[in-house]
Design a protein around this motif. Structure first.
Motif, short mmCIF file in Angstrom:
data_model
loop_
_atom_site.label_atom_id
_atom_site.label_comp_id
_atom_site.label_asym_id
_atom_site.label_seq_id
_atom_site.Cartn_x
_atom_site.Cartn_y
_atom_site.Cartn_z
N SER A 1 0.78 -1.23 0.00
CA SER A 1 0.00 0.00 0.00
C SER A 1 0.81 1.29 0.00
CB SER A 1 -0.94 0.01 1.22
OG SER A 1 -1.77 -1.11 1.19
N PRO A 2 1.81 1.44 -0.88
CA PRO A 2 2.47 2.73 -0.96
C PRO A 2 1.55 3.75 -1.64
CG PRO A 2 3.27 1.31 -2.70
CD PRO A 2 2.34 0.48 -1.85
N ALA A 3 1.71 5.02 -1.30
CA ALA A 3 0.92 6.06 -1.94
C ALA A 3 1.36 6.18 -3.41
CB ALA A 3 1.13 7.39 -1.22
N VAL A 4 0.41 6.30 -4.31
CA VAL A 4 0.72 6.42 -5.74
C VAL A 4 0.22 7.78 -6.22
CG1 VAL A 4 0.37 5.48 -8.04
CG2 VAL A 4 0.57 3.94 -6.09
N ILE A 5 1.11 8.59 -6.79
CA ILE A 5 0.76 9.92 -7.24
C ILE A 5 1.24 10.10 -8.67
CG2 ILE A 5 1.05 12.38 -6.85
CD1 ILE A 5 1.85 10.03 -4.07
N GLU A 6 0.36 10.53 -9.56
CA GLU A 6 0.75 10.83 -10.93
C GLU A 6 1.23 12.28 -11.00
OE1 GLU A 6 0.88 8.78 -13.47
OE2 GLU A 6 0.09 7.08 -12.35
N SER A 7 2.30 12.52 -11.73
CA SER A 7 2.83 13.87 -11.89
C SER A 7 2.85 14.24 -13.36
CB SER A 7 4.24 13.99 -11.31
OG SER A 7 4.25 13.67 -9.94
N THR A 8 2.70 15.51 -13.64
CA THR A 8 2.77 16.00 -15.01
C THR A 8 3.87 17.03 -15.15
OG1 THR A 8 1.13 17.70 -14.52
CG2 THR A 8 0.32 15.63 -15.44
N LEU A 9 4.39 17.16 -16.37
CA LEU A 9 5.45 18.13 -16.65
C LEU A 9 4.83 19.45 -17.09
CD1 LEU A 9 7.94 15.97 -18.74
CD2 LEU A 9 8.20 16.68 -16.39
N LYS A 10 5.51 20.54 -16.75
CA LYS A 10 5.11 21.86 -17.21
C LYS A 10 6.20 22.44 -18.09
CE LYS A 10 1.10 22.16 -15.25
NZ LYS A 10 0.83 23.08 -14.14
N GLU A 11 5.82 22.79 -19.31
CA GLU A 11 6.78 23.37 -20.23
C GLU A 11 7.07 24.82 -19.86
OE1 GLU A 11 6.78 22.74 -24.76
OE2 GLU A 11 5.93 24.74 -24.51
N THR A 12 8.32 25.24 -20.02
CA THR A 12 8.67 26.63 -19.74
C THR A 12 9.14 27.34 -21.01
OG1 THR A 12 10.91 26.00 -19.07
CG2 THR A 12 9.24 26.15 -17.35
N ILE A 13 10.28 26.92 -21.58
CA ILE A 13 10.88 27.64 -22.69
C ILE A 13 11.27 26.66 -23.78
CG2 ILE A 13 12.68 29.28 -23.37
CD1 ILE A 13 13.10 29.68 -20.30
N LYS A 14 10.78 26.88 -25.01
CA LYS A 14 11.24 26.08 -26.14
C LYS A 14 12.58 26.60 -26.63
CE LYS A 14 6.95 24.32 -28.17
NZ LYS A 14 7.38 22.90 -28.06
N TRP A 15 13.47 25.70 -26.99
CA TRP A 15 14.77 26.13 -27.47
C TRP A 15 14.65 26.95 -28.75
CZ3 TRP A 15 18.72 21.55 -26.72
CH2 TRP A 15 18.69 21.16 -25.39
N SER A 16 13.65 26.62 -29.59
CA SER A 16 13.48 27.34 -30.85
C SER A 16 13.10 28.80 -30.62
CB SER A 16 12.40 26.66 -31.70
OG SER A 16 11.18 26.58 -30.99
N ARG A 17 12.64 29.13 -29.41
CA ARG A 17 12.28 30.51 -29.09
C ARG A 17 13.28 31.13 -28.12
NH1 ARG A 17 6.05 28.77 -27.89
NH2 ARG A 17 5.44 28.35 -30.05
N SER A 18 14.45 30.54 -28.06
CA SER A 18 15.47 30.98 -27.12
C SER A 18 16.68 31.50 -27.88
CB SER A 18 15.88 29.82 -26.22
OG SER A 18 16.63 28.88 -26.99
N PRO A 19 17.59 32.18 -27.19
CA PRO A 19 18.78 32.71 -27.87
C PRO A 19 19.86 31.68 -28.13
CG PRO A 19 18.82 33.28 -25.56
CD PRO A 19 17.51 32.60 -25.79
N GLY A 20 19.72 30.47 -27.59
CA GLY A 20 20.76 29.46 -27.78
C GLY A 20 20.38 28.15 -27.14
N VAL A 21 21.38 27.44 -26.67
CA VAL A 21 21.18 26.13 -26.03
C VAL A 21 21.47 26.28 -24.53
CG1 VAL A 21 21.97 23.74 -25.92
CG2 VAL A 21 21.82 24.91 -28.13
N PRO A 22 20.58 25.79 -23.66
CA PRO A 22 20.83 25.94 -22.22
C PRO A 22 22.05 25.14 -21.78
CG PRO A 22 18.94 24.50 -22.61
CD PRO A 22 19.32 25.09 -23.93
N ARG A 23 22.91 25.81 -21.03
CA ARG A 23 24.14 25.17 -20.57
C ARG A 23 24.02 24.76 -19.10
NH1 ARG A 23 29.71 25.29 -21.72
NH2 ARG A 23 31.06 25.25 -19.89
N VAL A 24 23.51 25.65 -18.27
CA VAL A 24 23.39 25.41 -16.83
C VAL A 24 22.05 25.95 -16.35
CG1 VAL A 24 24.40 25.82 -14.56
CG2 VAL A 24 25.89 25.63 -16.54
N TYR A 25 21.42 25.22 -15.40
CA TYR A 25 20.16 25.66 -14.81
C TYR A 25 20.34 25.78 -13.29
CZ TYR A 25 18.74 22.82 -18.90
OH TYR A 25 18.63 22.23 -20.13
N SER A 26 19.53 26.67 -12.71
CA SER A 26 19.43 26.73 -11.25
C SER A 26 18.05 27.27 -10.92
CB SER A 26 20.53 27.63 -10.66
OG SER A 26 20.47 27.63 -9.24
#
Length: 546
Positions: free
Chosen positions: A490-515
Motif C-alpha cells: 500500500s504505498p501512496a501512488v501519485i501521478e505527476s505532469t510536466l510543465k513546459e517553460t521555454i522552447k529552445w526554438s524561441r530561445s537565444p541558444g542552447v541551455p548550458r546550466v540551470y538553477s
C-alpha cells in the motif's frame, strides 16, 4: 482560556509561533483575527525566519522587507509556486518577468516578434554587455532567490537581483556585490552547494585534468559565503585540495558535515578536514550502485552520500550501505594542498559495515537512475529520499518512475536499520526529456528540471525546458515506525505532469546550466549563444513565474 481572550501582545506572540497553514486558517476564522494577522509584520517575520531555518533559505534575502504584506508574500511564495507547477488545468508555466544580468556579446532584445512565452515581455533590465563573462561556466541561485553566484574562472561573482547596478538607477539590472578569486584557470563544475544555516552557504568546486596516461587530477576548492544583516556579504576560501584519481568522467558527489567534506568518486571516498589540513582515503566495498564504472552507466546522480549518527551512508539505486566515520588515527596531514599520489592498489579497502536493500528494486542497471535526498535532519526522524529510474524503451517517449523511501537509523546497531517504501509516482514525457537536475522544495515533494541533453537547437526545435514537482500524500511522508525491509504494501501512488517553460526554438541558444529556487519561483538559465564565430559566448537570464 481561548486565543481571542488573551491580551494583544500575548496573542500576537502565540500566533507568531504557529505553522504557516495554521496562521492562514486562523486568519480566515473571523474578521477581527484576519485584520490582526494581516496587519502584523511580526507574525509573518517570525514565520519567515522559521522557514529560513527549516527550509534552508538565506535570511538576508529578505532583510529589505518591512511590511506585513511583504513578509506574508515571502512566506507563501514557495507554496504558490508549487501549486502552480502541480496545477493539472494547464500544460505550461507562463513567465511573468525576466532579467538579463549579462551577455558577453551584443544580442537582440526580446520583443513581440520573438513568439512564445516571452512574446509580450521585454526584459525589465538592459543587458550588460561584458566580454569578461564570455566563458561563464556555472550559475547558482542561492535559496531565497535574491542572490546568485556565477563563476568565470578565475573569478567568482556574487550578484544581488534587488540592488541596482548603479546608485540611483531606476533599472532593475542586478549589481555585483563581491568578486572572489579562485585558483581555477579553466571551467570548474559545482559539486556541492549547501545552506549550512540561515546566513551561510558552502560551495565546493572541482576542476579535472589528465595527469599522464591513466590518471586524472581533481582540484577542489571549498568556498564559504557569509551573509550578515546590515553588512556586505563576505566570501572566503576555506581550503584547496588536489587529488589523483585513476578514472575519468566519474560522477563526483560530496557532502558537508561538521567542518568536514566527504567526497566520493567511483569507488574512492575522501574525508577532508579542511580546517586541520588532513585527510583519510579508502575504497568502498562491492556495491555496484555506489561504485559503478563510469563506462557502464550514465553516471549522473546514480548515488548520494550523507552523514547520520556517526555513520557515512551511501544511498544507491538498490539500497543503503553504511560505514562508521573513520577514526582520527586514519587521517594524514596534507602538504601543499595536495594528497600524495597513490596507485589504486595502495588505497585501503574498506568493506561496508552494513547494507540494507530497497524493498522495491529498480529494474535493470543503474543507467538512467538517480537518487535525491529530500530531508535529513541530524539525528532526528527518518531520512527521506527518492530513487528514480528512466525508461527509454519507447521511441521518442520517456517514463520516469520515482519511489519515495524512509530510512530509519538504529543508532545502537545501524545494521538493524530499516527502509520502507512510502510512495511511488510515474512521470511520462516525450522527445526523450530527462530529469537532469533536482531542486529542494520540502520533505514531501520532489522537484526536477527536465531537458534533452543529446541535441542542440539546430537539431530539435521541439526541445524545451520543463519543470516537475511530485507531491506525496501525508501518509507517504509521515514518520513511520520501523518495518521489515521487504514490506512494500500500500504505498501512496501519485501521478505527476510536466510543465513546459521555454522552447529552445524561441530561445537565444542552447541551455548550458540551470538553477531553480522554489522559495521564490525563479529559474536561472545560462545560455550558450548561437554565434558560429564564437561558441563561448554566454547569456544569463533569470525568469520569474510569480
Amino acid at each position: 482560556m481561548s486565543l481571542r481572550t488573551l491580551p494583544l501582545e500575548l496573542k500576537l506572540k502565540t500566533i507568531a509561533e504557529l505553522k504557516a497553514r495554521d496562521i492562514l486558517h486562523l486568519e480566515q476564522s473571523c474578521k477581527s483575527m484576519y485584520e490582526l494577522i494581516e496587519g502584523s509584520p511580526d507574525v509573518w517575520k517570525s514565520l519567515l525566519k522559521r522557514l529560513c531555518a527549516s527550509e534552508k533559505w538565506i535570511w538576508a534575502s529578505y532583510d529589505d522587507l518591512s511590511t506585513a504584506f511583504e513578509f506574508k508574500n515571502a512566506c507563501v511564495r514557495s507554496t504558490r509556486f508549487i501549486k502552480l507547477v502541480c496545477d493539472e488545468d494547464s500544460d505550461d508555466l507562463k513567465i511573468l518577468d525576466f532579467i538579463q544580468p549579462f551577455a558577453s556579446t551584443a544580442i537582440d532584445s526580446r520583443s513581440s516578434s520573438s513568439g512564445g512565452h516571452l512574446s509580450q515581455l521585454a526584459s525589465s533590465s538592459p543587458v550588460t554587455f561584458q566580454r569578461e563573462f564570455a566563458s561563464t561556466a556555472l550559475v547558482y541561485l542561492v535559496p531565497g532567490g535574491r542572490f546568485f553566484v556565477t563563476v568565470n574562472a578565475p573569478s567568482l561573482f556574487l550578484w544581488d537581483l534587488r540592488r541596482p547596478a548603479f546608485e540611483g538607477s531606476t533599472s532593475r539590472a542586478p549589481s555585483i556585490l563581491s568578486r572572489h578569486d579562485l585558483f581555477f584557470q579553466k571551467s570548474p563544475v559545482l559539486v556541492l552547494a549547501e545552506v549550512i544555516n540561515a546566513s551561510t552557504v558552502i560551495i565546493l568546486f572541482e576542476e579535472t585534468e589528465p595527469e599522464g596516461e591513466v590518471m586524472f587530477r581533481s582540484s577542489f576548492e571549498l568556498v564559504e559565503i557569509q551573509f550578515t544583516a546590515g553588512d556586505p556579504p563576505s566570501i572566503r576560501t576555506l581550503g584547496r585540495l588536489r587529488v589523483l584519481f585513476p578514472l575519468p568522467n566519474a560522477t563526483t558527489v560530496a557532502i558537508y558535515h561538521d567542518r568536514q567534506v566527504f567526497i566520493h568518486i567511483h569507488r574512492t571516498t575522501l574525508a577532508w578536514k579542511y580546517h586541520q589540513k588532513c585527510y583519510s582515503m579508502w575504497n568502498v566495498g562491492d556495491a555496484p550502485d555506489v561504485s559503478s564504472d563510469p563506462s557502464e552507466t550514465s553516471g549522473q546522480w546514480t548515488y548520494s552520500i550523507l552523514a547520520r549518527q556517526a555513520n557515512l551512508l551511501y544511498i544507491g539505486v538498490r539500497g543503503v550501505h553504511g560505514l562508521p566515520f573513520p577514526d582520527d588515527s586514519f587521517y594524514r596531514a596534507i602538504q601543499d594542498d595536495e594528497v600524495p599520489s597513490r596507485r589504486p592498489s595502495q588505497i585501503l579497502e574498506v568493506p561496508f559495515a552494513f547494507s540494507i536493500p530497497h524493498p522495491l528494486d529498480i529494474a535493470g542497471s543503474p543507467e538512467g537512475a538517480c537518487v535525491t535526498v529530500l530531508r535529513n535532519i541530524s539525528n532526528t526522524g527518518p531520512v527521506i529520499y527518492g530513487v528514480g529510474e528512466t525508461d527509454y524503451s519507447e521511441f521518442l517517449r520517456t517514463a520516469f518512475a520515482l519511489n519515495l523511501y524512509h530510512l530509519h537509523i538504529n543508532p545502537a546497531d545501524p545494521s538493524t536499520s530499516t527502509v520502507r517504501l512510502a510512495g511511488s509516482s510515474v512521470i511520462a514525457s516525450t522527445f526523450h526529456l530527462e530529469p537532469l537536475h533536482n531542486f529542494p522544495c520540502g520533505p514531501d515533494k520532489v522537484g526536477f528540471l527536465w531537458s534533452n541533453p543529446y541535441v542542440d537547437v539546430d537539431v530539435d526545435e521541439n526541445a524545451t525546458i520543463h519543470i516537475s514537482i511530485t507531491r506525496f500524500t501525508s501518509t507517504a511522508t509521515s514518520a513511520m515506525g520501523p518495518a521489515s525491509t521487504t514490506e512494500t504494501s500500500s504505498p501512496a501512488v501519485i501521478e505527476s505532469t510536466l510543465k513546459e517553460t521555454i522552447k529552445w526554438s524561441r530561445s537565444p541558444g542552447v541551455p548550458r546550466v540551470y538553477s531553480l529556487c522554489a522559495a521564490t519561483g525563479r529559474l536561472a538559465v545560462l545560455w550558450d549563444l548561437e554565434d558560429p564565430e564564437n561558441d563561448s559566448d554566454r547569456l544569463l537570464e533569470v525568469y520569474d513565474f510569480l
